[in-house]
Design a protein around this motif. Structure first.
Motif, PDB file in Angstrom:
ATOM      1  N   ILE A  52       0.828  -1.208   0.000  1.00  0.00           N
ATOM      2  CA  ILE A  52       0.000   0.000   0.000  1.00  0.00           C
ATOM      3  C   ILE A  52       0.867   1.264   0.000  1.00  0.00           C
ATOM      4  CG2 ILE A  52      -1.834   1.256   1.218  1.00  0.00           C
ATOM      5  CD1 ILE A  52      -2.788  -1.399   2.350  1.00  0.00           C
ATOM      6  N   TYR A  78      -7.805   0.587  -0.753  1.00  0.00           N
ATOM      7  CA  TYR A  78      -6.784   1.052   0.204  1.00  0.00           C
ATOM      8  C   TYR A  78      -7.295   2.236   1.033  1.00  0.00           C
ATOM      9  CZ  TYR A  78      -3.311  -1.943  -2.136  1.00  0.00           C
ATOM     10  OH  TYR A  78      -2.616  -3.002  -2.636  1.00  0.00           O
ATOM     11  N   GLU A 130      -7.296   2.010   4.979  1.00  0.00           N
ATOM     12  CA  GLU A 130      -6.402   2.882   5.748  1.00  0.00           C
ATOM     13  C   GLU A 130      -7.060   4.160   6.240  1.00  0.00           C
ATOM     14  OE1 GLU A 130      -2.937   3.508   3.201  1.00  0.00           O
ATOM     15  OE2 GLU A 130      -1.853   2.324   4.695  1.00  0.00           O
TER      16      GLU A 130
END
Lengths: 498, 611
Positions: free
Chosen positions: B518, B546, B550
């Protein structure tokens, strides 16, 4: 059988190829061309020993008929064909008759029914003979793999070549060894050594025909012996011991970088199988020892590369261009086997260069070495050239004539000091070829010429490099199978001198 | 009573069986092995030069190898190679029938050695990449023919006092030409002599004498002529399969052939038949169709059959011709599990069709191992096409050279070495390789087409043969090594790139996605978007995922499409629906709807093993 078959086919082939069936009459009428004829190999204004094999070549000019006339006064030798392949016996007699003289070489090409004579050049026949034999390792310009490696010997007066050792004699594929670093004591073909790596590894040492295999790695030494130098008088071999690594360029055509993260020097007593450290665990990197002809001095290369991390390998890999070697020497007491203090001989790093492979001429006057921009393994460095130092005057000698735009590296002096053989990649940038050059009494190098081969196309079709060309006074007489028997045995474990 | 029926000429019934047999072989070879044969000739080399011929004289059976090499080149046109192969098989069968007197009722037995010989070729499969005898497409067949010719002459020697002389001549003179086949022929000849024995014949004496002659011949040649190991002296020109349990299957047809000929020699029909022999002949006559079916079945079951291997061969050829879409078509058509080579080459092709971002996950993942008796690394299978097509000329050249050192120089290596050398500006060494290739019969044109770059190097950069790959070669030099792990190396190498052309930055972005890295993804994704103002589907999928995982990066500037957002929401709802984390349970449910997304790859394609 193989030779018989080869001979039959070869005779037939050359008959059909028309190398010697054309009219050998030198044309009386021709036009002049003010250029030199294009040929391969390009033998041009060379000085050659009188005992060298014929300098066969081929024309690369367009034409229907080709002719070469060699003359020295009234003594004339003519050969014809697109490939000029001289009769070996006649060539030898011709050179012997004309020792110390200059031979005029005239090349004629018939094109569209008309003969042209190109600008003549000359061959100077030196009265200094060249050693009868050389040996070299034949290997592809490879990276990691090895399969069919051989150490071969070649008679320089003819085209006869034979194996000293080749790894195809091993019984199984996984027993094939990497063989390297063949080295002779004072050009003596009966006293030599080479290394066998991986399975059944060790150093094969032959003394007057008696063979043994030794494992020199003892206790805390970095490795067993690597780059060797036989002492000229004593039964001693100096070695560097190296932690060597190989990595690959991702884009640069130099392709490979070989470097040492650690290296030291040792002395090996051949009679006692004893290892005597010369430099041990020093911060410097020492490599490539070489004895002076008297045996009272040991030349070697040193890099003072300062390592700042524990991961030497990674650090050296990243800073490989900063590693520069200088040439030093140590005095040597031949009775007590002790060394004096290091003295610098070539301070190449001061000029941003790296000097390796010191080789002293047999008269002790000249130091021939290789200089590149950085690093230790100059065979992969395009910047690598040969350099020479007059040890008596301390002055550099101009050897520009030996060098090219490509790699010049491993070199060796003939036993009379009049000839130099060295490796060069000048032909195609990739495959190493042996070149020979005359070095006269006045300290001047003549234009080098490639080791002559029977078939002028040999180097085009040869997919192996000639590695470590070394002069010998005669042929090695121990057979490959005798060597194999020793390799099959367990090595003698060397002791460390207490 | 002399029975003449079994020696009558081939009747129609036999002819039909023979036709079925050969037609089956021809069709099997044509439709199953054409791509393999093309690869076989690419991994071989025959040069029209005397020096090339001479290079074969240093080993027993060298001339067989030379002939094998000569004939293998005809597989450049598979149908031509197969026709020659079939013609030689027919000759072999005729020799079998003639030598062992198998006309008429025993004819069906002649299918057996033919089937065994076919399998020596069709069983090779992936081994073609690593065996050091690439010309065995024909070498073994010619060896068997040579052996049968010797046996045929043996049958004609009626005076027993000439037989030891014949055995000695066979071994001494023909061993350098035929290698082990000459030695085997002498042993089969002993069986023939035994069958044709008179009352004074002593099999033990002659067998002992033959073995002693063979031993002396091999030892003699080993010591004085051939510079090879003693094992090789016995086995040349058989392939270098290992003598191990895993590769015993590869030896089976060779051993079976030898035993078959020994038995045929021992039990070949005599002129005068007794009752027992006649009933055996009648049985064989009845069993002809059974022998036919058994022989064809043997070929079928013992041949190397692997659809992934065939696909790989087709893809290799398409890639060599820069036919990226065709290559992808072959990969798409493969229904069984993909190999890592196919995954690697798929990515290369997708890059060159500019479809990485939109189609990469529409192809299945896979980790199928090569179907071979010996582990074969990905670097052996794919280093040349993969490194070259990714613009890594130094590494492609390196592996060509490594393989050439191991196996000898071959057409495929020389072609890639030529291309790498030209692309890297090493024109002198390129002309060396071109010169060699110009010395071949079928690759001369290829070599000439590349020769123009030697004289006109200014054209290299813009020529379509090089331009797409040179773009990928625009990176700074540094020292590195792949540790023989091509896939891991490429992914790490590309994902670590921090600068370079837009093409390289996209490859770097994709590599970070494949590695599920990532941290590396974000800067590459934004860089790519800012440079192109476009973000293909899979990159958007990764960004959405992602961002969800995140919640650190604002993806608004990436202009994610509403459809992708909507689909991702559905994906996440489905994860919530199943109240388990067991991927084995979840996988089938997600595979149906989301197998073509990065999300599926991210969650369900784990622990993929490279080799």
């Amino acid at each position: 059988m193989k030779h018989l078959l080869s001979t039959i086919y070869l005779s037939a082939f050359f008959c059909f190829a028309g190398c010697s069936v054309e009219n050998k009459t030198v044309p009386k009428e021709f036009k002049e061309n003010k250029k030199f004829a294009a040929t391969y190999p390009k033998y041009f204004l060379n000085t050659v020993p009188y005992n060298i094999a014929p300098l066969n070549f081929k024309f690369t000019e367009e034409g229907e008929q080709f002719l070469c006339k060699l003359s020295c006064g009234d003594d004339v030798m003519v050969a014809s064909g697109e490939k000029i392949i001289f009769n070996e016996k006649k060539w030898s007699e011709f050179l012997n008759r004309n020792k110390g003289k200059s031979i005029k070489k005239e090349l004629f090409v018939k094109n569209q029914g008309e003969w042209t004579r190109f600008l003549p050049d000359s061959i100077t026949v030196s009265e200094s003979p060249i050693d009868e034999y050389i040996s070299y390792r034949m290997i592809e310009p490879s990276y990691v793999a090895y399969e069919d490696i051989s150490i071969r010997q070649r008679n320089l007066s003819s085209f006869e070549e034979s194996y000293i050792y080749f790894n195809r004699v091993m019984e199984k594929d996984n027993e094939s060894n990497c063989i390297n670093c063949h080295s002779y004591k004072n050009y003596d073909p009966n006293t030599f050594q080479f290394h066998v790596r991986q399975l059944k590894g060790g150093t094969v040492i032959c003394q007057n025909g008696d063979l043994k295999k030794v494992d020199m790695k003892c206790d805390s030494l970095i490795s067993s012996g690597v780059y060797p130098a036989w002492h000229p008088n004593k039964n001693l071999i100096a070695y560097s011991i190296n932690d060597t690594h190989q990595v690959f360029h991702t884009r640069n055509n130099q392709k490979i970088e070989v470097f040492d993260s650690e290296s030291d020097l040792i002395l090996f007593d051949v009679d006692k199988n004893e290892v005597i450290p010369i430099f041990e665990n020093t911060p410097e990197l020492e490599v490539f020892p070489f004895w002076s002809p008297s045996g009272t001095e040991l030349y070697y290369c040193v890099s003072n590369f300062e390592k700042s991390t524990a991961d030497l390998r990674d650090e050296v890999r990243k800073k490989y261009k900063e590693i520069k070697y200088d040439i030093y020497k140590l005095s040597f007491d031949t009775i007590n086997y002790t060394f004096g203090e290091p003295e610098i001989v070539v301070n190449a790093s001061a000029n941003g260069k790296s000097a390796t492979l010191p080789r002293i001429s047999p008269d002790g006057k000249y130091l021939l070495y290789t200089e590149g921009d950085y690093g230790v393994f100059h065979i992969w460095h395009k910047s690598s050239d040969l350099k020479m130092l007059n040890l008596e005057t301390g002055k550099n000698i101009n050897v520009r004539t030996l060098n090219s735009n490509d790699v010049e590296s491993y070199h060796s002096w003939s036993s009379n000091g009049r000839w130099i053989i060295f490796s060069s990649r000048r032909d195609d940038g990739s495959f190493t070829r042996p070149y020979i050059a005359h070095f006269d009494e006045n300290g001047k190098c003549r234009r080098p010429f490639i080791l002559p081969q029977k078939d002028p196309d040999f180097y085009f079709d040869c997919y192996k490099s000639f590695n470590i060309p070394e002069f010998m006074t005669g042929p090695v007489n121990v057979s490959a199978r005798e060597i194999k028997k020793v390799i099959d045995k367990n090595p003698i474990k060397a002791k460390r001198k207490l | 009573m002399k029975n003449t029926h079994e020696f009558k000429t081939i009747n129609y019934y036999t002819l039909i069986l023979e036709s079925i047999f050969f037609l089956s072989i021809l069709l099997w070879l044509k439709y199953q092995y054409s791509d393999f044969f093309i690869k076989a000739q690419e991994l071989s080399l025959f040069l029209n030069s005397f020096d090339f011929f001479k290079s074969f004289l240093d080993r027993p059976g060298g001339i067989l190898l030379y002939l094998g090499s000569f004939l293998t080149q005809f597989y450049y046109y598979p149908i031509l190679g197969i026709t020659i192969f079939a013609a030689l098989l027919l000759l072999m069968q005729w020799l079998v029938i003639s030598t062992f007197r198998l006309k008429g009722k025993l004819f069906g037995l002649s299918f057996i050695p033919v089937a065994l010989t076919v399998v020596t070729v069709t069983q090779i499969g992936y081994m073609i990449y690593i065996i050091k005898l690439p010309d065995m497409m024909f070498t073994q067949l010619i060896g068997v023919i040579g052996m049968l010719l010797i046996c045929k002459v043996s049958t004609l020697i009626k005076k027993s006092e000439y037989r030891p002389l014949w055995i000695a001549v066979t071994s001494v003179v023909l061993y350098p030409v035929l290698g082990i086949y000459a030695l085997a022929a002498s042993l089969v000849s002993i069986c023939i002599f035994f069958r044709q024995r008179t009352s004074t014949y002593n099999i033990l004496n002659e067998a002992g004498l033959t073995l002693a002659i063979n031993l002396a011949v091999v030892i003699g040649y080993y010591h004085y002529i051939f510079k090879i190991s003693i094992i090789r002296a016995w086995l040349y020109p058989l392939p270098d399969f290992r003598i191990s349990s895993s590769e015993l299957i590869l030896w089976a047809p060779y051993i079976s052939l030898f035993i078959t000929f020994m038995l045929m020699g021992l039990f070949m029909p005599s002129d005068i038949k007794n009752e027992k022999e006649s009933s055996f002949l009648n049985l064989c006559n009845k069993l002809k169709p059974v022998l036919l079916i058994l022989s064809i079945s043997y070929i079928y079951f013992f041949s190397h059959k692997d659809d992934a291997f065939v696909t790989e061969l087709k893809v290799d050829r398409a890639m060599e011709n820069q036919q990226w879409k065709e290559a992808l078509g072959y990969i798409k058509d493969l229904k069984s599990e993909h190999t890592r080579k196919l995954v690697l080459t798929r990515n290369v092709c997708l890059y060159h069709t500019k479809d990485m971002g939109n189609k990469m996950y529409s192809f299945p993942e896979g980790q199928r191992l090569p179907n071979a008796p010996r582990p074969i690394s990905l670097v052996s299978l794919s280093s040349r096409p993969v490194y070259y097509n990714w613009g890594k000329f130094c590494f492609c050249y390196r592996w060509c050279m490594e393989d050439a050192v191991e196996n000898g120089f071959r057409v495929e290596y020389l072609k890639y070495m030529t291309k790498c050398a030209i692309a890297s500006g090493e024109l002198r060494v390129a002309s060396k390789y071109i010169r060699t290739l110009k010395n071949t019969t079928f690759h001369k044109k290829w070599a000439e087409s590349y020769e123009k770059f030697i004289t006109e190097p200014d054209n290299i950069a813009n020529d379509p043969s090089f331009a797409p790959f040179l773009v990928l070669n625009q990176f700074d030099d540094y020292l590195d090594g792949d540790g023989s792990k091509i896939e891991v190396y490429l992914l790490n190498n590309f994902s670590n790139l921090t600068k370079g052309s837009i093409e390289l930055s996209e490859v770097s972005l994709v590599s970070s996605m494949i590695l599920k890295d990532i941290d590396k993804f974000w800067p590459r994704c934004f860089y790519y978007y800012n440079k192109t103002n476009n973000l293909p589907k899979h990159y958007q999928e990764a960004a959405v995922l992602y961002e969800y995982l995140e919640k650190k990066v604002d993806i608004t500037p990436l202009n994610i499409s509403p459809q992708i957002k909507q689909r991702f929401d559905s994906f996440m709802k489905l994860t919530e629906y199943f109240k388990t984390d067991d991927v084995n349970v979840l996988r089938p449910h997600f595979e149906k709807k989301y197998a073509d997304t990065f999300w599926f790859y991210y969650f369900f394609e784990n622990d993929l093993k490279t080799y």
